[in-house]
Design a protein around this motif. Sequence first.
Motif, PDB file in Angstrom:
ATOM      1  N   LEU B 423       0.833  -1.204   0.000  1.00  0.00           N
ATOM      2  CA  LEU B 423       0.000   0.000   0.000  1.00  0.00           C
ATOM      3  C   LEU B 423       0.865   1.251   0.000  1.00  0.00           C
ATOM      4  O   LEU B 423       0.585   2.232  -0.686  1.00  0.00           O
ATOM      5  N   ASP B 424       1.943   1.195   0.790  1.00  0.00           N
ATOM      6  CA  ASP B 424       2.780   2.379   0.970  1.00  0.00           C
ATOM      7  C   ASP B 424       3.904   2.359  -0.059  1.00  0.00           C
ATOM      8  O   ASP B 424       4.989   1.853   0.193  1.00  0.00           O
ATOM      9  N   THR B 425       3.635   2.894  -1.237  1.00  0.00           N
ATOM     10  CA  THR B 425       4.634   2.860  -2.291  1.00  0.00           C
ATOM     11  C   THR B 425       4.628   4.170  -3.042  1.00  0.00           C
ATOM     12  O   THR B 425       3.600   4.833  -3.135  1.00  0.00           O
ATOM     13  N   GLU B 426       5.782   4.533  -3.567  1.00  0.00           N
ATOM     14  CA  GLU B 426       5.841   5.721  -4.414  1.00  0.00           C
ATOM     15  C   GLU B 426       5.559   5.366  -5.866  1.00  0.00           C
ATOM     16  O   GLU B 426       5.506   6.237  -6.723  1.00  0.00           O
ATOM     17  N   SER B 427       5.434   4.078  -6.154  1.00  0.00           N
ATOM     18  CA  SER B 427       5.268   3.646  -7.543  1.00  0.00           C
ATOM     19  C   SER B 427       4.137   2.641  -7.684  1.00  0.00           C
ATOM     20  O   SER B 427       4.373   1.473  -7.961  1.00  0.00           O
ATOM     21  N   PRO B 428       2.889   3.076  -7.474  1.00  0.00           N
ATOM     22  CA  PRO B 428       1.804   2.111  -7.616  1.00  0.00           C
ATOM     23  C   PRO B 428       1.651   1.615  -9.047  1.00  0.00           C
ATOM     24  O   PRO B 428       0.973   0.623  -9.290  1.00  0.00           O
ATOM     25  N   GLU B 429       2.295   2.316 -10.003  1.00  0.00           N
ATOM     26  CA  GLU B 429       2.115   1.909 -11.398  1.00  0.00           C
ATOM     27  C   GLU B 429       2.951   0.707 -11.785  1.00  0.00           C
ATOM     28  O   GLU B 429       2.740   0.126 -12.835  1.00  0.00           O
ATOM     29  N   ILE B 430       3.918   0.323 -10.949  1.00  0.00           N
ATOM     30  CA  ILE B 430       4.689  -0.879 -11.276  1.00  0.00           C
ATOM     31  C   ILE B 430       4.706  -1.824 -10.083  1.00  0.00           C
ATOM     32  O   ILE B 430       4.632  -1.397  -8.938  1.00  0.00           O
ATOM     33  N   ALA B 431       4.787  -3.122 -10.386  1.00  0.00           N
ATOM     34  CA  ALA B 431       4.870  -4.113  -9.320  1.00  0.00           C
ATOM     35  C   ALA B 431       6.279  -4.093  -8.751  1.00  0.00           C
ATOM     36  O   ALA B 431       7.249  -3.926  -9.481  1.00  0.00           O
ATOM     37  N   GLU B 432       6.385  -4.248  -7.455  1.00  0.00           N
ATOM     38  CA  GLU B 432       7.723  -4.359  -6.875  1.00  0.00           C
ATOM     39  C   GLU B 432       8.294  -5.706  -7.255  1.00  0.00           C
ATOM     40  O   GLU B 432       7.655  -6.737  -7.104  1.00  0.00           O
ATOM     41  N   THR B 433       9.509  -5.701  -7.742  1.00  0.00           N
ATOM     42  CA  THR B 433      10.077  -6.961  -8.197  1.00  0.00           C
ATOM     43  C   THR B 433      11.469  -7.162  -7.651  1.00  0.00           C
ATOM     44  O   THR B 433      12.026  -8.228  -7.759  1.00  0.00           O
ATOM     45  N   ALA B 434      12.036  -6.142  -7.077  1.00  0.00           N
ATOM     46  CA  ALA B 434      13.464  -6.195  -6.769  1.00  0.00           C
ATOM     47  C   ALA B 434      13.707  -6.394  -5.290  1.00  0.00           C
ATOM     48  O   ALA B 434      14.647  -5.879  -4.730  1.00  0.00           O
ATOM     49  N   ARG B 435      12.828  -7.168  -4.647  1.00  0.00           N
ATOM     50  CA  ARG B 435      12.992  -7.391  -3.223  1.00  0.00           C
ATOM     51  C   ARG B 435      14.187  -8.282  -2.914  1.00  0.00           C
ATOM     52  O   ARG B 435      14.655  -8.351  -1.806  1.00  0.00           O
ATOM     53  N   VAL B 436      14.622  -9.028  -3.899  1.00  0.00           N
ATOM     54  CA  VAL B 436      15.691  -9.982  -3.649  1.00  0.00           C
ATOM     55  C   VAL B 436      17.022  -9.290  -3.911  1.00  0.00           C
ATOM     56  O   VAL B 436      17.247  -8.756  -4.985  1.00  0.00           O
ATOM     57  N   SER B 437      17.892  -9.304  -2.947  1.00  0.00           N
ATOM     58  CA  SER B 437      19.151  -8.583  -3.109  1.00  0.00           C
ATOM     59  C   SER B 437      19.948  -9.195  -4.248  1.00  0.00           C
ATOM     60  O   SER B 437      19.927 -10.395  -4.478  1.00  0.00           O
TER      61      SER B 437
END
Lengths: 439, 439
Positions: B423-437
């Motif tokens: 919910l708390d994102t600056e980029s709701p237009e893209i899915a977060e994908t880079a959680r993995v270091s």
Amino acid sequence: MSPVRIVIVGAGFAGYQAARTLSRTLRGAADIVLINPNDYFLYLPLLPEVAAGVLEPRRVSVSLTGTLPRVRLVLGEVHSVDLAGRRVGWEDPEGNRGEMSYDRLVLSVGSVNKLLPIPGVAEHAHGFRGMPEALYLRDHVTRQIEMAGTTEDPRERAARRTFVVVGAGYTGTEVAAHGVLFTDTLARKNTALRGAPPPRWVLVDIAPRVLPELDKRLSRTADRVLRKRGVEVRTGTTVKEATSEGVLLDDGEFIDTRSLIWCVGVRPDPLVEDLGLPTERGRLRVDRYLAVPGHPEVLACGDAAAVPDLTRPGQFTPMTAQHAQRQGKVAARNILASLGHGTPKPYKHHDLGFTVDLGGVQAAADPLHIPLAGPLANAVTRGYHLMAMPGNRVRVAADWLLDAVLPRQAVQLGVVPSWAVPLDTESPEIAETARVSGR
Amino acid sequence: MSPVRIVIVGAGFAGYQAARTLSRTLRGAADIVLINPNDYFLYLPLLPEVAAGVLEPRRVSVSLTGTLPRVRLVLGEVHSVDLAGRRVGWEDPEGNRGEMSYDRLVLSVGSVNKLLPIPGVAEHAHGFRGMPEALYLRDHVTRQIEMAGTTEDPRERAARRTFVVVGAGYTGTEVAAHGVLFTDTLARKNTALRGAPPPRWVLVDIAPRVLPELDKRLSRTADRVLRKRGVEVRTGTTVKEATSEGVLLDDGEFIDTRSLIWCVGVRPDPLVEDLGLPTERGRLRVDRYLAVPGHPEVLACGDAAAVPDLTRPGQFTPMTAQHAQRQGKVAARNILASLGHGTPKPYKHHDLGFTVDLGGVQAAADPLHIPLAGPLANAVTRGYHLMAMPGNRVRVAADWLLDAVLPRQAVQLGVVPSWAVPLDTESPEIAETARVSGR
């Protein structure tokens, strides 16, 4: 007495047909449970059309609950089968475990991407076995063309507009044939790529011809169509190494690319090996009635089963959708026989020919072994798929119609990241999502 | 001399219209660059129809390269603006950074989900601001109904078939109205849910009526339609806490649910605050010509800009698509004037009424402030959307037609995991994908 429980593991061609046949005959007289990680049957033959943006992903995803009345769907991946205790255990999409007992079991767990021990391939290549991979590829290809338009580095630009498909079987040939049409459209629309050379597709196979497993006339048709579209067909060639920058072929050429699509074939789901039963190249050995020796209550069919090919004594049926579908029906019939409905039947099926959808108005087909090419083959191919699909026919036909009259849609939704669709996976049917600890 | 470079940041309603107007007038006489994380303009008003499975996601995603000739698309998220040096910096989808200079800059960066300081909401709620969230919601809702059918725990079953929407504005009302129709269809198809009570939807808002910002007659229509479909409308109510098990309301009731949809509104993209320029509630202050005071070469428009509302002196224009779209056109016109084409124009626009799509054949609309309800409002609403969309019209109409004659498709592709759409994102237009270091 509680009703007999029949558990079917996997809803591919084999499992789907088994469930449908059982549901239609038993009409509620048994507890039919279908365990599958997804809620849909994936009509795999049309997956290249999804990757090329012709069909929407839900078109080739036929709802299980919607088309299989009186079948209970359990969303989950089976990880254990207790043959002595007659129980299966699974993990659901939220990571919770469940298990249940069975009276009859159908193992139709299908197959996964086949890897070869080539350096870098597991890290840099993507397979083409499930919906997440197709969506990844569609987005990835679109993004590569767009980023080719953005960069000012000529080598990067060349790499981004180059696509290498390894494996010129059914899948790889279709992916390349559809792919080149798709990227041509994307590049033509892109202002920044005006005047640039068209995107480059390379199709690599160790075999001497494309579609090596099919009739030579189909090969010739496919080869001609591919070359006419500018696809570089590199037969008799293998990959020596893959890196983040490109791919090294055994003839010494290094091709700069960010897109390596791995279609060298499939291997049976590794669950089969875990059963501790006799296998044949990873496939579970069954008798001509599809029953597992020593376990008459367990049947196996489809890619995961080594079914004796009664039309070619001493051999096993190849891993094709055609066989899987028909084996699913026979497995259901033989389970019904064991419950007192009808008589058991051995599995025997002559292949009915193949259809290879090459995109545009091109196809290669040999229905009943009559070789066809061009628009006629295309009509036969599309007609065949509409007949063979267990649902969504009107929607698929509507998408084909729209694609014929409207420009191809060219947007990338960017929802499937690269790491979510690793080549080396036991579950190509679902995107990896749980890489983050604690989630 | 190299051509003037106009950089537009963000391709929402404002940025898209600015790019289109500039491209049409300049016809190649300037270097028009559009920087956006996606390659499409998202037609946000139809997003609830995507979440409810009526429209395919690509239908509401209009290709930027396909519809904006002579505009260069740069895929990336802008993270820095150097006003003194006239440069913008961005990060592309692969994590590489780029930057370029500008002669004119349009800041149309839009808005993101608004959070409220309520315990558990950031962890357990999902917003509804971009395509990834809509796809997540569609899949999540489908999966909840299926898992309600699988579980044997009555409390879990009740929780899984309960959906709570917080915020009864435009978005929340449409999500609930479409959502209840969708889950009714899903539940009816599901063998395991025969005889179970229908799915439960709860719409919560602190305001005394739904659609508090719109005309009272629209509110009444929406309220009546929602209640008729069984949606529990809880006005004058707030959320005190959210947990993984459900949500606690301020009247003391705890509702068991796995689905909390957060539609309390939006706030300007946080990039605005980073500029170090005067803001008004997070929106960048501009003059009546949409120019940033002290920086005549920088214009801002849409949700991210605090534009004086000349029809209501002393106030700013509300954050609506209608204003954003028209401000984008005016921004383009005023840039053109600064380049010697035409004269500048202050922004002034009376709102033209609203349309609220309630699904089925229901809608509430007041075009030119004439209140409409029912099928007529629905026809007006859909006609308005088809007119207002800059592309994909035939495909949208085709999907509506198919939805009218065929059963709703009910499959979950499962490609957007919960953690990819925080919910708390600056980029709701893209899915977060880079959680993995390291990826």
